[in-house]
Design a protein around this motif. Structure first.
Motif, PDB file in Angstrom:
ATOM      1  N   SER A 251      -9.392   5.653  -2.542  1.00  0.00           N
ATOM      2  CA  SER A 251      -9.746   7.002  -2.111  1.00  0.00           C
ATOM      3  C   SER A 251      -8.939   7.345  -0.859  1.00  0.00           C
ATOM      4  N   ASN A 252      -9.002   8.615  -0.447  1.00  0.00           N
ATOM      5  CA  ASN A 252      -8.311   9.032   0.778  1.00  0.00           C
ATOM      6  C   ASN A 252      -8.735   8.192   1.974  1.00  0.00           C
ATOM      7  N   LYS A 253     -10.041   8.027   2.135  1.00  0.00           N
ATOM      8  CA  LYS A 253     -10.559   7.328   3.299  1.00  0.00           C
ATOM      9  C   LYS A 253     -10.217   5.838   3.243  1.00  0.00           C
ATOM     10  N   GLU A 254     -10.276   5.245   2.044  1.00  0.00           N
ATOM     11  CA  GLU A 254      -9.890   3.837   1.900  1.00  0.00           C
ATOM     12  C   GLU A 254      -8.421   3.649   2.267  1.00  0.00           C
ATOM     13  N   THR A 255      -7.583   4.558   1.830  1.00  0.00           N
ATOM     14  CA  THR A 255      -6.152   4.477   2.133  1.00  0.00           C
ATOM     15  C   THR A 255      -5.913   4.572   3.641  1.00  0.00           C
ATOM     16  N   ASP A 256      -6.567   5.538   4.286  1.00  0.00           N
ATOM     17  CA  ASP A 256      -6.387   5.707   5.728  1.00  0.00           C
ATOM     18  C   ASP A 256      -6.879   4.487   6.498  1.00  0.00           C
ATOM     19  N   LEU A 257      -8.015   3.963   6.099  1.00  0.00           N
ATOM     20  CA  LEU A 257      -8.602   2.826   6.809  1.00  0.00           C
ATOM     21  C   LEU A 257      -7.752   1.574   6.630  1.00  0.00           C
ATOM     22  N   LEU A 258      -7.328   1.307   5.396  1.00  0.00           N
ATOM     23  CA  LEU A 258      -6.487   0.127   5.169  1.00  0.00           C
ATOM     24  C   LEU A 258      -5.149   0.271   5.875  1.00  0.00           C
ATOM     25  N   GLY A 259      -4.625   1.501   5.933  1.00  0.00           N
ATOM     26  CA  GLY A 259      -3.376   1.730   6.648  1.00  0.00           C
ATOM     27  C   GLY A 259      -3.484   1.363   8.114  1.00  0.00           C
ATOM     28  N   VAL A 260      -4.602   1.701   8.738  1.00  0.00           N
ATOM     29  CA  VAL A 260      -4.826   1.337  10.138  1.00  0.00           C
ATOM     30  C   VAL A 260      -4.768  -0.174  10.308  1.00  0.00           C
ATOM     31  N   PHE A 261      -5.434  -0.898   9.429  1.00  0.00           N
ATOM     32  CA  PHE A 261      -5.444  -2.353   9.528  1.00  0.00           C
ATOM     33  C   PHE A 261      -4.068  -2.960   9.255  1.00  0.00           C
ATOM     34  N   MET A 262      -3.376  -2.463   8.244  1.00  0.00           N
ATOM     35  CA  MET A 262      -2.085  -3.055   7.883  1.00  0.00           C
ATOM     36  C   MET A 262      -1.021  -2.820   8.943  1.00  0.00           C
TER      37      MET A 262
ATOM     38  N   LEU B  85       0.846  -1.181   0.000  1.00  0.00           N
ATOM     39  CA  LEU B  85       0.000   0.000   0.000  1.00  0.00           C
ATOM     40  C   LEU B  85       0.884   1.234   0.000  1.00  0.00           C
ATOM     41  N   ASP B  86       0.795   2.009  -1.073  1.00  0.00           N
ATOM     42  CA  ASP B  86       1.511   3.282  -1.164  1.00  0.00           C
ATOM     43  C   ASP B  86       0.543   4.368  -0.705  1.00  0.00           C
ATOM     44  N   THR B  87       0.772   4.906   0.502  1.00  0.00           N
ATOM     45  CA  THR B  87      -0.178   5.851   1.079  1.00  0.00           C
ATOM     46  C   THR B  87      -0.128   7.219   0.408  1.00  0.00           C
ATOM     47  N   GLU B  88       1.005   7.567  -0.192  1.00  0.00           N
ATOM     48  CA  GLU B  88       1.098   8.853  -0.877  1.00  0.00           C
ATOM     49  C   GLU B  88       0.408   8.810  -2.241  1.00  0.00           C
ATOM     50  N   LYS B  89       0.642   7.724  -2.977  1.00  0.00           N
ATOM     51  CA  LYS B  89       0.011   7.576  -4.295  1.00  0.00           C
ATOM     52  C   LYS B  89      -1.410   7.030  -4.181  1.00  0.00           C
ATOM     53  N   GLN B  90      -1.767   6.565  -2.959  1.00  0.00           N
ATOM     54  CA  GLN B  90      -3.085   5.965  -2.711  1.00  0.00           C
ATOM     55  C   GLN B  90      -3.327   4.796  -3.664  1.00  0.00           C
ATOM     56  N   GLN B  91      -2.352   3.893  -3.675  1.00  0.00           N
ATOM     57  CA  GLN B  91      -2.391   2.762  -4.599  1.00  0.00           C
ATOM     58  C   GLN B  91      -2.150   1.457  -3.855  1.00  0.00           C
ATOM     59  N   LEU B  92      -2.999   0.477  -4.137  1.00  0.00           N
ATOM     60  CA  LEU B  92      -2.896  -0.865  -3.575  1.00  0.00           C
ATOM     61  C   LEU B  92      -2.441  -1.790  -4.683  1.00  0.00           C
ATOM     62  N   SER B  93      -1.395  -2.574  -4.429  1.00  0.00           N
ATOM     63  CA  SER B  93      -0.885  -3.431  -5.498  1.00  0.00           C
ATOM     64  C   SER B  93      -0.473  -4.801  -4.994  1.00  0.00           C
ATOM     65  N   SER B  94      -0.634  -5.800  -5.883  1.00  0.00           N
ATOM     66  CA  SER B  94      -0.184  -7.171  -5.662  1.00  0.00           C
ATOM     67  C   SER B  94      -0.011  -7.798  -7.045  1.00  0.00           C
ATOM     68  N   THR B  95      -0.914  -8.684  -7.447  1.00  0.00           N
ATOM     69  CA  THR B  95      -0.847  -9.227  -8.798  1.00  0.00           C
ATOM     70  C   THR B  95      -1.199  -8.167  -9.823  1.00  0.00           C
ATOM     71  N   ASN B  96      -1.905  -7.150  -9.408  1.00  0.00           N
ATOM     72  CA  ASN B  96      -2.201  -5.963 -10.212  1.00  0.00           C
ATOM     73  C   ASN B  96      -2.377  -4.789  -9.250  1.00  0.00           C
ATOM     74  N   SER B  97      -2.646  -3.614  -9.775  1.00  0.00           N
ATOM     75  CA  SER B  97      -2.760  -2.420  -8.936  1.00  0.00           C
ATOM     76  C   SER B  97      -4.142  -1.798  -9.067  1.00  0.00           C
ATOM     77  N   ILE B  98      -4.535  -1.084  -7.995  1.00  0.00           N
ATOM     78  CA  ILE B  98      -5.821  -0.407  -8.004  1.00  0.00           C
ATOM     79  C   ILE B  98      -5.718   0.857  -7.160  1.00  0.00           C
ATOM     80  N   SER B  99      -6.419   1.904  -7.570  1.00  0.00           N
ATOM     81  CA  SER B  99      -6.395   3.170  -6.831  1.00  0.00           C
ATOM     82  C   SER B  99      -7.400   3.140  -5.686  1.00  0.00           C
TER      83      SER B  99
END
Length: 224
Positions: free
Chosen positions: A150-161, A134-148
């Motif tokens: 939102s701000n809130k999704e990034t913050d929430l996933l960051g808390v979990f990770m 998870l790139d919190t600055e680019k707000q991008q989630l990646s593994s086998t492929n990448s996906i953008s």
């Protein structure tokens, strides 16, 4: 700000808890290192404040165990000793700051306020968990492929990770991410959890967010 306090002297424990609660901090007070360790394993905190001399498990051992487990929470150590060796031992064990008793409550509160202002500095810009990045600055989630995201999704996933395996209630997540939005409700939490579940699946993540609407949630490895 959510704080874990561990101080075995009852009167000081009460004074510290009351002072921090009075300014709006959420404080979990414990009285020995083992109790604090169990809390830290299962819950997320913004700051931990530990006395060094505690029964069952001392503060130095507590800090070492937390750091070995990968816990990066900011830790302030308290001690009645003024010797330089004691401070060095605390820092070498993984502590971030130090207060020698007797200390001023004003000094402790000033340090906590400073941490609030600088909290973003301690948040990593890139988080990796399992096969996902998870790139919190680019707000991008990646593994086998990448996906953008939102701000809130990034913050929430960051808390979990940053807190794999730790449970968060719906209310805790709401307070952390939505409390400043006057028109928001706790239902937002479930909406964004649902978004993230879909996006984690779309990149082939090997972990998932488990929990039910209105309840508690945590990030776990698939099949665990």
């Amino acid at each position: 700000m959510k704080i874990l306090l561990s101080e075995d002297e009852p009167q000081l424990n009460h004074v510290l808890e009351a002072a921090m609660t009075a300014v709006g901090y959420q404080v979990t007070a414990t009285f020995n290192g083992q109790e604090a360790y169990e809390k830290a394993k299962n819950e997320s905190y913004d700051v931990m404040i530990f006395d060094i001399m505690m029964p069952i498990m001392d503060g130095i051992t507590l800090v070492k165990k937390l750091r070995q487990a990968g816990d990066k929470t900011y830790i302030i150590m308290l001690t009645a000793k003024a010797e330089i060796d004691d401070r060095v031992t605390g820092f070498d064990s993984g502590a971030d700051d130090y207060l020698t008793k007797p200390f001023s409550l004003k000094e402790l509160m000033a340090r906590l306020r400073s941490l609030e202002r600088r909290s973003d500095e301690y948040a990593p810009k890139v988080l990796e968990k399992g096969n996902v990045k998870l790139d919190t600055e680019k707000q991008q989630l990646s593994s086998t492929n990448s996906i953008s995201l939102s701000n809130k999704e990034t913050d929430l996933l960051g808390v979990f990770m940053m807190n794999e395996g730790k449970e968060f209630t719906t209310q805790e997540l709401f307070i952390r991410l939505w409390a400043d939005e006057a028109d928001a409700s706790a239902d937002e939490v479930w909406v964004y959890i649902s978004y993230l579940r879909s996006k984690l699946a779309s990149v082939g993540a090997d972990f998932e967010i488990v929990g039910e609407k209105g309840g508690s949630f945590k990030l776990v490895r698939k099949g665990s």
